[in-house]
Design a protein around this motif. Structure first.
Motif, PDB file in Angstrom:
ATOM      1  N   GLY A  69       0.848  -1.177   0.000  1.00  0.00           N
ATOM      2  CA  GLY A  69       0.000   0.000   0.000  1.00  0.00           C
ATOM      3  C   GLY A  69       0.883   1.226   0.000  1.00  0.00           C
ATOM      4  N   SER A  70       0.572   2.202   0.864  1.00  0.00           N
ATOM      5  CA  SER A  70       1.381   3.401   1.003  1.00  0.00           C
ATOM      6  C   SER A  70       1.264   3.877   2.444  1.00  0.00           C
ATOM      7  CB  SER A  70       0.905   4.494   0.039  1.00  0.00           C
ATOM      8  OG  SER A  70       1.656   5.683   0.210  1.00  0.00           O
ATOM      9  N   GLY A  71       2.371   4.233   3.033  1.00  0.00           N
ATOM     10  CA  GLY A  71       2.389   4.599   4.440  1.00  0.00           C
ATOM     11  C   GLY A  71       3.548   3.904   5.130  1.00  0.00           C
ATOM     12  N   GLN A  72       3.545   3.908   6.431  1.00  0.00           N
ATOM     13  CA  GLN A  72       4.676   3.358   7.166  1.00  0.00           C
ATOM     14  C   GLN A  72       4.192   2.786   8.495  1.00  0.00           C
ATOM     15  OE1 GLN A  72       8.014   5.880   8.984  1.00  0.00           O
ATOM     16  NE2 GLN A  72       8.871   5.415   6.963  1.00  0.00           N
ATOM     17  N   TYR A  73       4.833   1.730   8.938  1.00  0.00           N
ATOM     18  CA  TYR A  73       4.552   1.244  10.290  1.00  0.00           C
ATOM     19  C   TYR A  73       5.828   0.731  10.921  1.00  0.00           C
ATOM     20  CZ  TYR A  73       4.035  -3.380   7.958  1.00  0.00           C
ATOM     21  OH  TYR A  73       4.221  -4.529   7.212  1.00  0.00           O
ATOM     22  N   ARG A  74       5.803   0.672  12.239  1.00  0.00           N
ATOM     23  CA  ARG A  74       6.957   0.243  13.011  1.00  0.00           C
ATOM     24  C   ARG A  74       6.550  -0.857  13.980  1.00  0.00           C
ATOM     25  NH1 ARG A  74      10.308   5.934  14.252  1.00  0.00           N
ATOM     26  NH2 ARG A  74      11.497   5.796  12.301  1.00  0.00           N
ATOM     27  N   TYR A  75       7.401  -1.898  14.048  1.00  0.00           N
ATOM     28  CA  TYR A  75       7.192  -2.974  15.006  1.00  0.00           C
ATOM     29  C   TYR A  75       7.909  -2.638  16.310  1.00  0.00           C
ATOM     30  CZ  TYR A  75       5.404  -6.208  11.423  1.00  0.00           C
ATOM     31  OH  TYR A  75       4.664  -6.816  10.454  1.00  0.00           O
ATOM     32  N   ASP A 142      -2.136   7.861   1.591  1.00  0.00           N
ATOM     33  CA  ASP A 142      -1.678   6.544   2.058  1.00  0.00           C
ATOM     34  C   ASP A 142      -2.857   5.595   2.255  1.00  0.00           C
ATOM     35  OD1 ASP A 142       0.933   7.374   2.042  1.00  0.00           O
ATOM     36  OD2 ASP A 142       1.032   7.787   4.197  1.00  0.00           O
ATOM     37  N   TRP A 143      -2.571   4.308   2.150  1.00  0.00           N
ATOM     38  CA  TRP A 143      -3.585   3.270   2.296  1.00  0.00           C
ATOM     39  C   TRP A 143      -2.904   1.956   2.613  1.00  0.00           C
ATOM     40  CZ3 TRP A 143      -3.545  -0.696  -1.551  1.00  0.00           C
ATOM     41  CH2 TRP A 143      -2.662  -0.465  -2.605  1.00  0.00           C
ATOM     42  N   ASN A 144      -3.686   0.967   3.036  1.00  0.00           N
ATOM     43  CA  ASN A 144      -3.143  -0.349   3.379  1.00  0.00           C
ATOM     44  C   ASN A 144      -3.885  -1.408   2.576  1.00  0.00           C
ATOM     45  OD1 ASN A 144      -1.912  -2.534   4.600  1.00  0.00           O
ATOM     46  ND2 ASN A 144      -2.254  -1.819   6.691  1.00  0.00           N
ATOM     47  N   ALA A 145      -3.130  -2.201   1.833  1.00  0.00           N
ATOM     48  CA  ALA A 145      -3.726  -3.247   1.002  1.00  0.00           C
ATOM     49  C   ALA A 145      -4.386  -4.323   1.866  1.00  0.00           C
ATOM     50  CB  ALA A 145      -2.657  -3.870   0.110  1.00  0.00           C
ATOM     51  N   LEU A 146      -5.400  -4.954   1.320  1.00  0.00           N
ATOM     52  CA  LEU A 146      -6.084  -6.033   2.026  1.00  0.00           C
ATOM     53  C   LEU A 146      -5.111  -7.182   2.275  1.00  0.00           C
ATOM     54  CD1 LEU A 146      -9.395  -5.946  -0.012  1.00  0.00           C
ATOM     55  CD2 LEU A 146      -9.115  -5.241   2.378  1.00  0.00           C
ATOM     56  N   HIS A 147      -5.083  -7.688   3.513  1.00  0.00           N
ATOM     57  CA  HIS A 147      -4.092  -8.682   3.885  1.00  0.00           C
ATOM     58  C   HIS A 147      -4.539  -9.431   5.142  1.00  0.00           C
ATOM     59  CE1 HIS A 147      -3.221  -5.288   6.513  1.00  0.00           C
ATOM     60  NE2 HIS A 147      -2.572  -6.119   7.311  1.00  0.00           N
ATOM     61  N   MET A 220     -11.222 -13.991   5.577  1.00  0.00           N
ATOM     62  CA  MET A 220     -11.394 -12.544   5.600  1.00  0.00           C
ATOM     63  C   MET A 220     -10.035 -11.853   5.502  1.00  0.00           C
ATOM     64  SD  MET A 220     -14.442 -11.999   8.426  1.00  0.00           S
ATOM     65  CE  MET A 220     -14.895 -10.421   7.685  1.00  0.00           C
ATOM     66  N   ARG A 221     -10.040 -10.664   4.943  1.00  0.00           N
ATOM     67  CA  ARG A 221      -8.845  -9.829   4.860  1.00  0.00           C
ATOM     68  C   ARG A 221      -9.202  -8.429   5.357  1.00  0.00           C
ATOM     69  NH1 ARG A 221      -4.828 -12.196   1.710  1.00  0.00           N
ATOM     70  NH2 ARG A 221      -5.506 -14.042   0.557  1.00  0.00           N
ATOM     71  N   HIS A 222      -8.194  -7.689   5.774  1.00  0.00           N
ATOM     72  CA  HIS A 222      -8.432  -6.337   6.272  1.00  0.00           C
ATOM     73  C   HIS A 222      -7.427  -5.358   5.685  1.00  0.00           C
ATOM     74  CE1 HIS A 222      -5.432  -8.019   9.087  1.00  0.00           C
ATOM     75  NE2 HIS A 222      -4.983  -6.775   9.178  1.00  0.00           N
ATOM     76  N   GLY A 223      -7.770  -4.091   5.698  1.00  0.00           N
ATOM     77  CA  GLY A 223      -6.895  -3.050   5.188  1.00  0.00           C
ATOM     78  C   GLY A 223      -7.423  -1.693   5.609  1.00  0.00           C
ATOM     79  N   VAL A 224      -6.912  -0.631   5.000  1.00  0.00           N
ATOM     80  CA  VAL A 224      -7.313   0.738   5.321  1.00  0.00           C
ATOM     81  C   VAL A 224      -7.528   1.483   4.009  1.00  0.00           C
ATOM     82  CG1 VAL A 224      -6.606   2.927   6.380  1.00  0.00           C
ATOM     83  CG2 VAL A 224      -6.099   0.755   7.527  1.00  0.00           C
TER      84      VAL A 224
END
Length: 243
Positions: A69-75, A142-147, A220-224
């Motif tokens: 997708g587009s954006g950023q995340y941190r673990y 930004d967005w998050n692909a279904l996963h 099921m899948r989820h995203g933003v």
């Protein structure tokens, strides 16, 4: 607690006060369920501000680079901030009966012990030893692909995302999306506005679906959805660790 209520007391009590009967029913029907407000605006801002403190995190993921997708995340590292640790530990005992019930309906093993600490230890013994707790940040476009957040063989079937910014004022767009692959039918989609301080409990990968022949697996899948303006932060609580 409503959208405007200011929660007080220990996190474990706030989560215990949720209507878990209603949440369980909604999870069974739709695969997701929105909680009452769990965190104050100030607590949300404190968690979101951690994004600028790299010492809390083991790695940063650029979603566009990996075509997520587009954006950023941190673990986060395993040395979780106190409120993140408390949230995760407080949710687990309420989600555990649902996980075991779903496993029984789908005729699957239910390996999850009574405590989160025992379950995490089992994940580590199986080679899944990396923290999977996530702090996500989205900006305009930004967005998050279904996963699905499946990081190995050891999987807990439910997880939680908590909104840290206020939709409509801090950002627009950015709805939480889910798609359900229905048995012998076209997929069904849903969207949820994630309010600041509220949690959304949702399925990690599938849920049991009642059919004329009994219970079937509903993937099921989820995203933003695309953030139209502003900045959207959220906290992801995953109850299994990553390989």
């Amino acid at each position: 607690m409503s959208q405007t209520t200011h929660p007080a007391g220990p996190v474990v009590d706030r989560i215990a006060q949720c209507d878990w009967t209603a949440l369980t029913d909604e999870l069974g029907e739709y695969g997701s369920a929105l909680t009452d407000r769990l965190l104050t605006a100030a607590e949300c801002r404190e968690i979101a501000a951690l994004y600028h403190e790299p010492g809390h995190f083991r790695t940063t993921v650029d979603m566009a680079r990996h075509r997520f997708g587009s954006g950023q995340y941190r673990y986060f590292t395993h040395d979780l901030p106190k409120v993140v640790r408390e949230l995760r530990e407080a949710f687990y005992p309420h989600l555990l009966p649902i996980a075991r019930d779903w496993a029984a309906k789908l005729d699957r093993p239910a390996p999850w012990p009574d405590t989160l600490q025992e379950w995490v230890a089992m994940c580590h013994e199986a080679g899944q030893s990396k923290s999977a707790q996530i702090l996500l940040r989205y900006g305009p476009g930004d967005w998050n692909a279904l996963h699905r957040d499946v990081f190995g063989e050891m999987v807990f079937p439910l997880q939680v995302v908590i909104g840290l910014d206020a939709p409509g004022s801090d950002f627009t767009g950015g709805e939480f999306l889910m798609t359900e692959q229905r048995p012998r039918a076209q997929s069904r989609g849903s969207s949820t506005t994630l309010f600041q301080g509220h949690g959304l409990v949702f399925t990690t990968r599938d849920r049991p679906v009642a059919t004329k022949r009994g219970w079937a697996n509903g993937p099921m899948r989820h995203g933003v959805s695309t953030v139209r303006s502003g900045r959207r932060h959220s906290l992801g609580l995953v109850f299994h660790d990553a390989a």
